[in-house]
Design a protein around this motif. Structure first.
Motif, PDB file in Angstrom:
ATOM      1  N   VAL A 177      49.983  38.363  39.833  1.00  0.00           N
ATOM      2  CA  VAL A 177      50.179  37.384  40.247  1.00  0.00           C
ATOM      3  C   VAL A 177      48.982  38.514  40.429  1.00  0.00           C
ATOM      4  CG1 VAL A 177      51.412  35.613  41.099  1.00  0.00           C
ATOM      5  CG2 VAL A 177      52.110  37.564  41.863  1.00  0.00           C
ATOM      6  N   ARG A 178      49.226  39.983  40.292  1.00  0.00           N
ATOM      7  CA  ARG A 178      48.793  41.227  41.214  1.00  0.00           C
ATOM      8  C   ARG A 178      47.234  40.629  41.581  1.00  0.00           C
ATOM      9  NH1 ARG A 178      50.756  46.951  39.420  1.00  0.00           N
ATOM     10  NH2 ARG A 178      52.645  45.636  39.742  1.00  0.00           N
ATOM     11  N   THR A 179      46.794  40.405  40.040  1.00  0.00           N
ATOM     12  CA  THR A 179      45.343  40.345  40.058  1.00  0.00           C
ATOM     13  C   THR A 179      44.862  39.178  40.374  1.00  0.00           C
ATOM     14  OG1 THR A 179      45.480  39.382  37.833  1.00  0.00           O
ATOM     15  CG2 THR A 179      45.352  41.304  38.080  1.00  0.00           C
ATOM     16  N   GLN A 180      45.589  38.285  41.258  1.00  0.00           N
ATOM     17  CA  GLN A 180      45.553  37.012  41.879  1.00  0.00           C
ATOM     18  C   GLN A 180      44.711  37.606  42.926  1.00  0.00           C
ATOM     19  OE1 GLN A 180      47.504  33.411  40.452  1.00  0.00           O
ATOM     20  NE2 GLN A 180      47.539  34.201  38.110  1.00  0.00           N
ATOM     21  N   LEU A 181      45.776  38.156  43.978  1.00  0.00           N
ATOM     22  CA  LEU A 181      45.992  38.391  45.014  1.00  0.00           C
ATOM     23  C   LEU A 181      45.046  39.939  45.197  1.00  0.00           C
ATOM     24  CD1 LEU A 181      49.742  37.186  45.909  1.00  0.00           C
ATOM     25  CD2 LEU A 181      47.746  35.934  45.785  1.00  0.00           C
ATOM     26  N   LYS A 182      44.292  39.907  44.598  1.00  0.00           N
ATOM     27  CA  LYS A 182      43.147  41.574  45.217  1.00  0.00           C
ATOM     28  C   LYS A 182      42.493  41.021  46.123  1.00  0.00           C
ATOM     29  CE  LYS A 182      39.403  39.754  42.116  1.00  0.00           C
ATOM     30  NZ  LYS A 182      38.513  40.288  40.720  1.00  0.00           N
ATOM     31  N   PHE A 183      42.393  42.012  47.082  1.00  0.00           N
ATOM     32  CA  PHE A 183      41.678  41.450  48.419  1.00  0.00           C
ATOM     33  C   PHE A 183      40.357  43.578  47.960  1.00  0.00           C
ATOM     34  CE2 PHE A 183      40.908  44.122  52.649  1.00  0.00           C
ATOM     35  CZ  PHE A 183      41.228  42.727  53.204  1.00  0.00           C
ATOM     36  N   GLU A 184      39.116  42.216  48.612  1.00  0.00           N
ATOM     37  CA  GLU A 184      38.540  43.315  49.013  1.00  0.00           C
ATOM     38  C   GLU A 184      37.599  43.155  50.393  1.00  0.00           C
ATOM     39  OE1 GLU A 184      34.966  42.448  45.702  1.00  0.00           O
ATOM     40  OE2 GLU A 184      36.327  42.718  44.634  1.00  0.00           O
ATOM     41  N   TRP A 185      37.477  44.265  51.200  1.00  0.00           N
ATOM     42  CA  TRP A 185      36.549  44.080  52.455  1.00  0.00           C
ATOM     43  C   TRP A 185      35.731  44.212  52.314  1.00  0.00           C
ATOM     44  CZ3 TRP A 185      39.765  46.135  56.043  1.00  0.00           C
ATOM     45  CH2 TRP A 185      41.356  47.072  56.051  1.00  0.00           C
ATOM     46  N   MET A 186      34.628  43.646  51.172  1.00  0.00           N
ATOM     47  CA  MET A 186      33.725  42.948  51.026  1.00  0.00           C
ATOM     48  C   MET A 186      34.189  41.645  52.137  1.00  0.00           C
ATOM     49  SD  MET A 186      30.097  43.299  52.117  1.00  0.00           S
ATOM     50  CE  MET A 186      29.722  44.277  51.168  1.00  0.00           C
ATOM     51  N   ASP A 187      35.027  40.753  50.902  1.00  0.00           N
ATOM     52  CA  ASP A 187      35.227  39.520  51.080  1.00  0.00           C
ATOM     53  C   ASP A 187      36.127  39.703  53.062  1.00  0.00           C
ATOM     54  OD1 ASP A 187      34.977  38.833  49.220  1.00  0.00           O
ATOM     55  OD2 ASP A 187      37.248  39.374  48.858  1.00  0.00           O
ATOM     56  N   MET A 188      36.609  40.293  53.690  1.00  0.00           N
ATOM     57  CA  MET A 188      36.887  40.354  55.354  1.00  0.00           C
ATOM     58  C   MET A 188      35.587  39.803  56.061  1.00  0.00           C
ATOM     59  SD  MET A 188      39.121  40.356  57.092  1.00  0.00           S
ATOM     60  CE  MET A 188      40.265  41.200  56.139  1.00  0.00           C
ATOM     61  N   LEU A 189      34.373  40.923  55.630  1.00  0.00           N
ATOM     62  CA  LEU A 189      33.301  41.303  55.956  1.00  0.00           C
ATOM     63  C   LEU A 189      32.674  39.545  56.274  1.00  0.00           C
ATOM     64  CD1 LEU A 189      31.167  42.437  57.832  1.00  0.00           C
ATOM     65  CD2 LEU A 189      30.031  43.224  55.339  1.00  0.00           C
ATOM     66  N   LYS A 190      32.653  39.124  55.173  1.00  0.00           N
ATOM     67  CA  LYS A 190      32.519  37.934  55.538  1.00  0.00           C
ATOM     68  C   LYS A 190      32.684  36.429  55.535  1.00  0.00           C
ATOM     69  CE  LYS A 190      30.656  38.465  50.004  1.00  0.00           C
ATOM     70  NZ  LYS A 190      30.536  37.696  48.888  1.00  0.00           N
ATOM     71  N   MET A 191      34.524  36.450  55.887  1.00  0.00           N
ATOM     72  CA  MET A 191      35.492  36.409  56.424  1.00  0.00           C
ATOM     73  C   MET A 191      35.079  35.894  58.388  1.00  0.00           C
ATOM     74  SD  MET A 191      39.613  35.730  56.481  1.00  0.00           S
ATOM     75  CE  MET A 191      39.877  37.022  57.216  1.00  0.00           C
ATOM     76  N   LEU A 192      34.770  37.266  58.802  1.00  0.00           N
ATOM     77  CA  LEU A 192      33.954  37.601  60.247  1.00  0.00           C
ATOM     78  C   LEU A 192      32.876  37.068  60.141  1.00  0.00           C
ATOM     79  CD1 LEU A 192      34.921  39.370  62.562  1.00  0.00           C
ATOM     80  CD2 LEU A 192      33.394  40.888  61.218  1.00  0.00           C
TER      81      LEU A 192
END
Length: 520
Positions: free
Chosen positions: A385-400
């Motif tokens: 599940v490690r690859t499925q739960l990867k996190f990118e900071w650009m996604d955090m900016l999109k969420m904001l």
């Protein structure tokens, strides 16, 4: 009656092919050591020499039997190549000396032998193939237990794991096979007289490999394998005869990176050989991930290579449901028999037919399914599940960005009297947008939680705090969180399936274009 004899033109084409093709391989096949393979080979060599043929001895395993050594008299011996390896001296076939001498026939004992690593071929049959390619005829010997497809069967009978094995195509494509046979009782007597192994090894050999029931079973396998090979060669030379005597069978086997999948592949190859049919191996590649680790990938490549050595055709498809992929390919390709390994997985409580064989019975009830017993199945592993739960900071900016816009719209609607139940849908819509805009499942989980917290902070009394006075709001928050999570999960799934569909479409387009080029 229809005349199915080859035409004169076909006879002429075959004669020209015989004249121009490589050397011919004659195999002296036995069911155990000591049946007299080397003796029969040397006797045939003496007969060939009497006929005026140029015969030399490339390599003969040293034998203590004087009657075998006597047959070497009068035959030219090419000196073996002495190789020092790890402090020991080994004698191997000198292939360069044979090529330089270039006789009509060369005798090479022990076809399944593993060469010293410093030689240019890993196995002795590699030397034999090179000599055949140069137009030199070969006489060689091999035991039935060294044939690749029979490895598991021999292991089950004798309990001995044979490490030196040859591909089946060497047997199937040999110009001639001579079965060297002897009664098991006579073979055991020869063993007791010290004509096979030194006397100090006799008792151990009788207690293990040379038990009578083992020899009887191995003899039966050798007789059946020889008969199948002869029949296969006969039908291959006369295609019209083959089409009249039977409808071609098609055997399919599922291929994987499981450590015991090789046993299943060999069983399928023997079945296809027994029915003289096509042999296909299907690998179902998961759409959402590749092989788990390097070891699994290496095993998969070994199994693909083994399938090709056994004369099988490997097909790779992308699908999440293995049972559905096997069923679809079986229906499209006219598969008559399917071979599977017995899985050690237990039925899951949420699925009544979790085993592949059970589900295949639902999909293709008329397909004959053969289950190979396998007590050494790969241990159960949890999915990566490690690859499925990867996190990118650009996604955090999109969420904001998304939740800022969703909050602005919600506050505007709230100021004109829109109810809280309608505002909830705005945040669920934001979670849905993020699921299509971002990568990885981590953002979907975080966004579902964040949407609940923002809604609580901005619209639930007391406002601008994370407290809620009414106890019913807990159910509201839970349903809101689950709705956002499920919606985002489904959106991710649809997104991945769309990507896979595009890849499949591209692969199909490439295949069709390649097919057109072959036609024209």
């Amino acid at each position: 009656m229809e005349d199915i004899r080859p035409s004169p033109e076909e006879f002429l084409a075959r004669i020209k092919q015989e004249e121009t093709k490589a050397g011919r391989l004659k195999i002296f096949l036995g069911y155990a050591a000591g049946v007299g393979k080397t003796y029969a080979m040397l006797d045939a060599a003496q007969e060939a020499k009497k006929l005026g043929l140029d015969v030399v001895v490339g390599y003969i395993e040293p034998h203590p039997r004087p009657e075998t050594a006597a047959l070497l008299e009068g035959l030219e011996l090419i000196p073996t190549r002495k190789i020092n390896y790890k402090g020991k001296t080994f004698e191997e076939l000198d292939i360069d000396a044979v090529l330089e001498r270039k006789p009509e026939i060369v005798l090479i004992d022990e076809l399944a032998h593993t060469n010293v690593p410093t030689m240019r071929h890993v196995k002795r049959f590699g030397d034999v193939e090179e000599l055949l390619a140069k137009g030199i005829h070969i006489y060689t010997t091999v035991n039935i237990q060294h044939i690749e497809s029979l490895h598991d069967l021999v292991k089950e009978i004798t309990g001995v794991k044979v490490r030196e094995r040859i591909p089946d195509y060497l047997i199937d494509h040999a110009a001639q096979i001579k079965l060297v046979d002897i009664e098991p009782d006579d073979l055991i007597q020869r063993l007791k007289e010290g004509k096979i192994y030194p006397l100090k090894q006799v008792e151990k050999a009788i207690d293990y490999f040379f038990q009578k029931q083992n020899l009887v079973a191995l003899r039966e396998i050798a007789l059946r394998r020889t008969a199948d090979t002869i029949f296969h060669q006969k039908t291959r030379k006369n295609d019209s005869f083959e089409t009249k005597i039977h409808v071609e069978e098609h055997v399919l086997v599922g291929i994987s990176s499981s450590p015991t999948n090789a046993k299943v592949i060999r069983s399928a190859a023997r079945l296809a050989q027994a029915f003289h049919g096509k042999f296909t191996a299907l690998y179902v590649q998961k759409m959402d991930r590749n092989e788990r680790n390097e070891a699994s990938s290496e095993r998969l490549q070994q199994h693909i290579k083994l399938t090709e050595q056994l004369g099988g055709h490997v097909v790779i498809v992308q699908e999440d449901d293995i049972a559905a992929a096997l069923a679809n390919y079986s229906q499209i390709s006219g598969v008559t028999k399917l071979v599977l390994g017995r899985t050690s997985m237990k039925k899951k409580w949420w699925r009544s037919n979790s085993k592949i064989s059970d589900r295949l019975n639902d999909f293709v009830p008329n397909l004959a399914i053969h289950i190979v017993p396998d007590q050494e199945n790969e241990p159960l592993r949890f999915p990566e599940v490690r690859t499925q739960l990867k996190f990118e900071w650009m996604d955090m900016l999109k969420m904001l960005t998304v939740f800022s816009l969703a909050s602005f719209i919600s506050l505007s609607f709230f100021s004109i009297g829109v109810s809280e139940s309608n505002i909830i849908t705005i945040y669920i819509l934001g979670v849905l947008v993020l699921a299509t805009w971002t990568t990885g499942w981590m953002v979907s989980i975080i966004s579902s939680l964040v949407s609940v917290l923002i809604f609580n902070f901005l619209f639930i009394e007391p406002r601008f705090s994370f407290e809620a006075y009414h106890r019913d709001y807990f159910i509201t928050f839970l349903i809101m969180f689950l709705s956002g999570l499920i919606t985002s999960s489904l959106t991710k799934k649809v997104k991945e399936q769309a990507i896979v569909a595009v890849r499949k479409s591209y692969r199909m387009e490439v295949l069709l274009e390649t097919n057109r080029k072959f036609k024209y």
